[in-house]
Write a protein that holds these residues in place. Sequence first.
Motif, PDB file in Angstrom:
ATOM      1  N   ALA A 119      -9.965   3.469  -0.231  1.00  0.00           N
ATOM      2  CA  ALA A 119     -10.515   4.745  -0.677  1.00  0.00           C
ATOM      3  C   ALA A 119     -10.329   4.941  -2.177  1.00  0.00           C
ATOM      4  O   ALA A 119     -11.166   5.557  -2.832  1.00  0.00           O
ATOM      5  CB  ALA A 119      -9.882   5.894   0.082  1.00  0.00           C
ATOM      6  N   GLY A 120      -9.281   4.416  -2.744  1.00  0.00           N
ATOM      7  CA  GLY A 120      -9.000   4.597  -4.160  1.00  0.00           C
ATOM      8  C   GLY A 120      -9.834   3.700  -5.056  1.00  0.00           C
ATOM      9  O   GLY A 120      -9.986   3.960  -6.240  1.00  0.00           O
ATOM     10  N   GLY A 121     -10.377   2.641  -4.525  1.00  0.00           N
ATOM     11  CA  GLY A 121     -11.168   1.701  -5.326  1.00  0.00           C
ATOM     12  C   GLY A 121     -12.577   2.155  -5.552  1.00  0.00           C
ATOM     13  O   GLY A 121     -13.237   1.714  -6.488  1.00  0.00           O
ATOM     14  N   LYS A 122     -13.117   3.034  -4.715  1.00  0.00           N
ATOM     15  CA  LYS A 122     -14.513   3.501  -4.833  1.00  0.00           C
ATOM     16  C   LYS A 122     -14.619   4.619  -5.857  1.00  0.00           C
ATOM     17  O   LYS A 122     -13.743   5.452  -5.978  1.00  0.00           O
ATOM     18  CB  LYS A 122     -15.017   4.015  -3.477  1.00  0.00           C
ATOM     19  CG  LYS A 122     -15.117   2.937  -2.436  1.00  0.00           C
ATOM     20  CD  LYS A 122     -15.632   3.511  -1.150  1.00  0.00           C
ATOM     21  CE  LYS A 122     -15.662   2.445  -0.066  1.00  0.00           C
ATOM     22  NZ  LYS A 122     -16.096   2.983   1.206  1.00  0.00           N
ATOM     23  N   LYS A 123     -15.735   4.636  -6.562  1.00  0.00           N
ATOM     24  CA  LYS A 123     -15.958   5.726  -7.542  1.00  0.00           C
ATOM     25  C   LYS A 123     -17.356   6.240  -7.439  1.00  0.00           C
ATOM     26  O   LYS A 123     -18.290   5.665  -7.089  1.00  0.00           O
ATOM     27  CB  LYS A 123     -15.683   5.238  -8.960  1.00  0.00           C
ATOM     28  CG  LYS A 123     -14.215   5.031  -9.177  1.00  0.00           C
ATOM     29  CD  LYS A 123     -13.925   4.804 -10.628  1.00  0.00           C
ATOM     30  CE  LYS A 123     -12.427   4.639 -10.810  1.00  0.00           C
ATOM     31  NZ  LYS A 123     -12.017   4.558 -12.137  1.00  0.00           N
ATOM     32  N   TYR A 129       0.811  -1.209   0.000  1.00  0.00           N
ATOM     33  CA  TYR A 129       0.000   0.000   0.000  1.00  0.00           C
ATOM     34  C   TYR A 129       0.854   1.274   0.000  1.00  0.00           C
ATOM     35  O   TYR A 129       0.637   2.176  -0.784  1.00  0.00           O
ATOM     36  CB  TYR A 129      -0.964  -0.008   1.184  1.00  0.00           C
ATOM     37  CG  TYR A 129      -1.944  -1.150   1.064  1.00  0.00           C
ATOM     38  CD1 TYR A 129      -2.989  -1.092   0.143  1.00  0.00           C
ATOM     39  CD2 TYR A 129      -1.809  -2.291   1.830  1.00  0.00           C
ATOM     40  CE1 TYR A 129      -3.868  -2.144  -0.002  1.00  0.00           C
ATOM     41  CE2 TYR A 129      -2.689  -3.351   1.687  1.00  0.00           C
ATOM     42  CZ  TYR A 129      -3.722  -3.281   0.771  1.00  0.00           C
ATOM     43  OH  TYR A 129      -4.586  -4.312   0.620  1.00  0.00           O
ATOM     44  N   LYS A 130       1.826   1.351   0.880  1.00  0.00           N
ATOM     45  CA  LYS A 130       2.714   2.526   0.915  1.00  0.00           C
ATOM     46  C   LYS A 130       4.153   2.179   0.528  1.00  0.00           C
ATOM     47  O   LYS A 130       4.989   3.051   0.383  1.00  0.00           O
ATOM     48  CB  LYS A 130       2.709   3.158   2.308  1.00  0.00           C
ATOM     49  CG  LYS A 130       1.389   3.793   2.668  1.00  0.00           C
ATOM     50  CD  LYS A 130       1.491   4.487   3.997  1.00  0.00           C
ATOM     51  CE  LYS A 130       0.188   5.157   4.351  1.00  0.00           C
ATOM     52  NZ  LYS A 130       0.249   5.813   5.657  1.00  0.00           N
ATOM     53  N   GLY A 131       4.458   0.898   0.427  1.00  0.00           N
ATOM     54  CA  GLY A 131       5.800   0.471   0.059  1.00  0.00           C
ATOM     55  C   GLY A 131       6.781   0.497   1.213  1.00  0.00           C
ATOM     56  O   GLY A 131       7.986   0.441   1.007  1.00  0.00           O
ATOM     57  N   VAL A 149      -4.242   0.186  -4.656  1.00  0.00           N
ATOM     58  CA  VAL A 149      -4.863   1.495  -4.496  1.00  0.00           C
ATOM     59  C   VAL A 149      -5.408   1.717  -3.095  1.00  0.00           C
ATOM     60  O   VAL A 149      -5.525   2.855  -2.653  1.00  0.00           O
ATOM     61  CB  VAL A 149      -5.989   1.706  -5.522  1.00  0.00           C
ATOM     62  CG1 VAL A 149      -5.405   1.900  -6.894  1.00  0.00           C
ATOM     63  CG2 VAL A 149      -6.983   0.572  -5.501  1.00  0.00           C
ATOM     64  N   GLY A 150      -5.767   0.697  -2.363  1.00  0.00           N
ATOM     65  CA  GLY A 150      -6.347   0.882  -1.035  1.00  0.00           C
ATOM     66  C   GLY A 150      -7.866   1.006  -1.111  1.00  0.00           C
ATOM     67  O   GLY A 150      -8.440   1.064  -2.209  1.00  0.00           O
TER      68      GLY A 150
END
Length: 180
Positions: A176-180, A157-159, A173-174
């Motif tokens: 929050a990034g997967g929702k649209k 997620y953050k490396g 993406v995590g």
Amino acid sequence: MSRIGKQPIPVPAGVKVDINGQHIAVTGSKGKLEMEVRPEIDLVLQDNEILVNTREEGRKVNAFRGLFRSLVNNMVVGVVEGFRKALIIEGVGYKASVAGNTLTLSVGYSNPVDYTLPAEVNAKMEGANKIVLESIDKELLGLTAAQIRQIKKPEPYKGKGIRYEDEHIVRKVGKAGGKK
């Protein structure tokens, strides 16, 4: 057929090779390495080249021929030039320090982690987050680097964590990034 195993291993000037039955010892400017070879494999030293031959025929023996050709070549390269592997530490507050043969890692655990390096492996810090390992034994160097990386593997997620210098971490993406 092993194409790698058929190639001769050039022995540079200043390198001494002793073949005694199934035992090979290679001595160079950086040190000495020794190894036992399987009974199916025959090593021959002629004209400043090491030839790897087989005493039997078969797929498995040809695979061993290629393996031992690579191992002996790594011994020759190791005593002349040595090997180097770099690890990168990524993360806020993550750091490392080297004192003697002890590597101390602060990588997000409640206490620092002490890792005792083998006698044949040297470590030094380049900057605050790069550990450089050097050794004449490629196998031991790779094993040591893998054990250090295992202390805190990089997360997707953050490396954050310990990774090889040339390693690419595939990021996710995590939630929050997967929702649209």
